[in-house]
Design a protein around this motif. Structure first.
Motif, PDB file in Angstrom:
ATOM      1  N   VAL A 113     -73.305  80.509 -72.642  1.00 26.84           N
ATOM      2  CA  VAL A 113     -73.606  79.201 -72.053  1.00 26.84           C
ATOM      3  C   VAL A 113     -72.316  78.466 -71.686  1.00 26.84           C
ATOM      4  N   ILE A 114     -71.306  78.530 -72.583  1.00 29.67           N
ATOM      5  CA  ILE A 114     -70.026  77.854 -72.306  1.00 29.67           C
ATOM      6  C   ILE A 114     -69.347  78.494 -71.105  1.00 29.67           C
ATOM      7  N   ARG A 115     -69.398  79.808 -71.003  1.00 22.90           N
ATOM      8  CA  ARG A 115     -68.780  80.484 -69.859  1.00 22.90           C
ATOM      9  C   ARG A 115     -69.461  80.052 -68.547  1.00 22.90           C
ATOM     10  N   GLN A 116     -70.762  79.924 -68.596  1.00 21.87           N
ATOM     11  CA  GLN A 116     -71.482  79.499 -67.396  1.00 21.87           C
ATOM     12  C   GLN A 116     -71.100  78.056 -67.013  1.00 21.87           C
ATOM     13  N   GLN A 117     -70.910  77.201 -68.033  1.00 21.48           N
ATOM     14  CA  GLN A 117     -70.504  75.819 -67.765  1.00 21.48           C
ATOM     15  C   GLN A 117     -69.116  75.770 -67.132  1.00 21.48           C
ATOM     16  N   ILE A 118     -68.211  76.613 -67.604  1.00 22.21           N
ATOM     17  CA  ILE A 118     -66.865  76.672 -67.033  1.00 22.21           C
ATOM     18  C   ILE A 118     -66.934  77.131 -65.590  1.00 22.21           C
ATOM     19  N   ALA A 119     -67.750  78.132 -65.305  1.00 24.17           N
ATOM     20  CA  ALA A 119     -67.880  78.631 -63.933  1.00 24.17           C
ATOM     21  C   ALA A 119     -68.425  77.550 -63.019  1.00 24.17           C
ATOM     22  N   ASN A 120     -69.403  76.788 -63.476  1.00 27.53           N
ATOM     23  CA  ASN A 120     -69.962  75.706 -62.664  1.00 27.53           C
ATOM     24  C   ASN A 120     -68.922  74.607 -62.411  1.00 27.53           C
ATOM     25  N   ALA A 121     -68.157  74.296 -63.457  1.00 24.59           N
ATOM     26  CA  ALA A 121     -67.143  73.243 -63.319  1.00 24.59           C
ATOM     27  C   ALA A 121     -66.054  73.660 -62.345  1.00 24.59           C
ATOM     28  N   ARG A 122     -65.678  74.903 -62.372  1.00 25.90           N
ATOM     29  CA  ARG A 122     -64.641  75.378 -61.451  1.00 25.90           C
ATOM     30  C   ARG A 122     -65.132  75.305 -60.007  1.00 25.90           C
ATOM     31  N   GLN A 139     -58.907  61.132 -56.018  1.00 28.32           N
ATOM     32  CA  GLN A 139     -58.262  62.213 -56.759  1.00 28.32           C
ATOM     33  C   GLN A 139     -58.630  62.147 -58.229  1.00 28.32           C
ATOM     34  N   LYS A 140     -58.972  60.935 -58.658  1.00 27.40           N
ATOM     35  CA  LYS A 140     -59.315  60.751 -60.077  1.00 27.40           C
ATOM     36  C   LYS A 140     -60.531  61.597 -60.461  1.00 27.40           C
ATOM     37  N   GLN A 141     -61.463  61.724 -59.557  1.00 29.18           N
ATOM     38  CA  GLN A 141     -62.646  62.522 -59.841  1.00 29.18           C
ATOM     39  C   GLN A 141     -62.290  64.005 -59.981  1.00 29.18           C
ATOM     40  N   VAL A 142     -61.352  64.432 -59.157  1.00 27.53           N
ATOM     41  CA  VAL A 142     -60.899  65.839 -59.251  1.00 27.53           C
ATOM     42  C   VAL A 142     -60.212  66.072 -60.593  1.00 27.53           C
ATOM     43  N   ASP A 143     -59.372  65.095 -60.992  1.00 34.40           N
ATOM     44  CA  ASP A 143     -58.661  65.246 -62.268  1.00 34.40           C
ATOM     45  C   ASP A 143     -59.631  65.265 -63.449  1.00 34.40           C
ATOM     46  N   GLU A 144     -60.698  64.488 -63.372  1.00 33.78           N
ATOM     47  CA  GLU A 144     -61.676  64.467 -64.475  1.00 33.78           C
ATOM     48  C   GLU A 144     -62.388  65.821 -64.615  1.00 33.78           C
ATOM     49  N   ILE A 145     -62.682  66.415 -63.458  1.00 36.81           N
ATOM     50  CA  ILE A 145     -63.312  67.749 -63.522  1.00 36.81           C
ATOM     51  C   ILE A 145     -62.339  68.766 -64.105  1.00 36.81           C
ATOM     52  N   GLY A 146     -61.060  68.676 -63.706  1.00 37.09           N
ATOM     53  CA  GLY A 146     -60.068  69.587 -64.269  1.00 37.09           C
ATOM     54  C   GLY A 146     -59.941  69.421 -65.771  1.00 37.09           C
ATOM     55  N   TYR A 147     -59.987  68.124 -66.213  1.00 34.11           N
ATOM     56  CA  TYR A 147     -59.920  67.867 -67.660  1.00 34.11           C
ATOM     57  C   TYR A 147     -61.139  68.453 -68.366  1.00 34.11           C
ATOM     58  N   GLN A 148     -62.301  68.320 -67.740  1.00 31.57           N
ATOM     59  CA  GLN A 148     -63.539  68.877 -68.316  1.00 31.57           C
ATOM     60  C   GLN A 148     -63.450  70.393 -68.458  1.00 31.57           C
ATOM     61  N   ILE A 149     -62.838  71.039 -67.452  1.00 28.20           N
ATOM     62  CA  ILE A 149     -62.653  72.495 -67.516  1.00 28.20           C
ATOM     63  C   ILE A 149     -61.750  72.858 -68.685  1.00 28.20           C
ATOM     64  N   VAL A 151     -61.323  71.199 -71.449  1.00 27.83           N
ATOM     65  CA  VAL A 151     -62.073  71.008 -72.705  1.00 27.83           C
ATOM     66  C   VAL A 151     -63.010  72.181 -72.967  1.00 27.83           C
ATOM     67  N   LEU A 152     -63.704  72.612 -71.907  1.00 28.24           N
ATOM     68  CA  LEU A 152     -64.633  73.737 -72.058  1.00 28.24           C
ATOM     69  C   LEU A 152     -63.897  75.027 -72.418  1.00 28.24           C
ATOM     70  N   GLU A 153     -62.742  75.253 -71.857  1.00 29.93           N
ATOM     71  CA  GLU A 153     -61.974  76.461 -72.176  1.00 29.93           C
ATOM     72  C   GLU A 153     -61.511  76.453 -73.632  1.00 29.93           C
ATOM     73  N   ARG A 154     -61.078  75.242 -74.098  1.00 26.92           N
ATOM     74  CA  ARG A 154     -60.676  75.158 -75.504  1.00 26.92           C
ATOM     75  C   ARG A 154     -61.895  75.390 -76.419  1.00 26.92           C
ATOM     76  N   GLN A 155     -63.042  74.840 -76.004  1.00 28.14           N
ATOM     77  CA  GLN A 155     -64.274  75.029 -76.777  1.00 28.14           C
ATOM     78  C   GLN A 155     -64.672  76.500 -76.809  1.00 28.14           C
ATOM     79  N   LEU A 156     -64.502  77.182 -75.663  1.00 29.74           N
ATOM     80  CA  LEU A 156     -64.823  78.609 -75.603  1.00 29.74           C
ATOM     81  C   LEU A 156     -63.916  79.411 -76.519  1.00 29.74           C
ATOM     82  N   ALA A 157     -62.639  79.089 -76.527  1.00 29.71           N
ATOM     83  CA  ALA A 157     -61.699  79.805 -77.387  1.00 29.71           C
ATOM     84  C   ALA A 157     -62.031  79.602 -78.858  1.00 29.71           C
TER      85      ALA A 157
END
Length: 326
Positions: A113-122, A139-149, A151-157
């Protein structure tokens, strides 16, 4: 009396003598015997039932007695209870192992599920980046999505580390459950073997006649304690009798296995009964003529034994003398 009238009289006497001789003609004599089996106890115990009388007729495999095996029956009940308890323990262990395997599956599903969330965010990050270059979004919206990615990668690890650790532990538990179930299976197999032995003992406690025939001798009475190997009774197959006769070497040439012969029993006086017999065995060794046996050639010293099978109508008795005509 003149010679002409004497000749017919002599011929009539000769004919009568010839008929009488044919009635008494035989090739050999012998005695009747049968297959006899002495039945012994197969287990030890008190003879609870034993309804037999000498001379009684029994069928093949008929139950004629029973030896007390109460303690053995109680032992079987105990083993059956133990097996049921072991079976319940195995079911519980199998259920626990299944729950453990389900936990491993759930953790793998969580990572997916986390991997799928990362793929969607990317994909969203790529789309918003293009919009930001065109000035359609900040640009702030782009940065927020990058930050979300991130977080998800750290959560996946972190989840991967946790799943790896948990899987190692759960794998060890699962292997332990497998070993435990194998041990329970082995114990139940051992109990099955003991129950099979007891069932064999209980079957042997039933006294049966191995063949159909007549009870010749009875050695024990109901209520006696018998041990393994103790003779209980003797039964004879009196429906199928065998006549053991003896023939001379001169007669032997005309006797063959499978040959049909006439057997005659004498019951005293003029009462005689004739039966059809079949030669079933011819000895390949000669022996001296038994004193009780009469042959066609009474001077013969060496004779050969033959066996003749005869179906008994109930009149032939063991040890009775008979005559045979080949």
């Amino acid at each position: 009396m003149n010679r002409k009238s004497l000749i017919p009289l002599l011929l009539g006497c000769m004919a009568l003598a010839s008929c009488g001789g044919d009635d008494n003609a035989f090739d050999a004599t012998g005695t009747f015997e049968t297959t006899e089996v002495t039945v012994s106890a197969k287990v030890s115990g008190e003879l609870m039932t034993f309804n037999l009388q000498e001379g009684q007729t029994v069928d093949e495999n008929a139950e004629v007695g029973r030896i007390d095996m109460r303690q053995t029956e109680l032992r079987r009940q105990q083993l059956t209870t133990q097996k049921s308890q072991l079976g319940a323990s195995r079911q519980q262990t199998a259920a626990t192992k299944s729950s453990t395997d389900s936990r491993r599956l759930n953790e793998d599903t969580q990572m997916a599920v986390i991997r799928q969330q990362i793929a969607n965010a990317r994909r969203e990050y790529q789309r918003y980046s293009e919009l930001a270059r065109d000035g359609a979004v900040a640009q702030k919206q782009v940065d927020e999505i990058g930050y979300q990615i991130s977080v998800l990668e750290r959560q996946l690890a972190a989840t991967a580390d946790q799943v790896s650790s948990n899987n190692a532990s759960l794998s060890g538990q699962s292997e332990g459950f497998d070993a435990q179930m194998e041990g329970l299976d082995a114990q139940m197999e051992g109990i099955d073997a003991q129950i099979a032995q007891i069932d064999d003992q209980l079957a042997n406690a039933i006294v049966r006649s191995p063949l159909g025939g007549t009870i010749l001798e009875k050695y024990v009475e109901r209520g006696e304690f018998v041990t393994v190997g103790k003779p209980l009774f003797k039964v004879g197959d009196t429906k199928n009798m065998v006549m053991r006769a003896y023939v001379t070497s001169q007669q032997l040439a005309g006797v063959k296995v499978g040959q049909k012969v006439r057997v005659r029993c004498t019951y005293g006086g003029d009462h005689k009964q004739e039966y059809e017999g079949t030669v079933t065995w011819v000895s390949d060794r000669s022996e001296f003529t038994p004193k009780t046996i009469v042959t066609d050639d009474e001077r013969a010293d060496l004779v050969y034994a033959v066996k003749i099978a005869v179906k008994n109508d109930g009149n032939i008795k063991i040890g009775m003398y008979g005559e045979v005509k080949f």
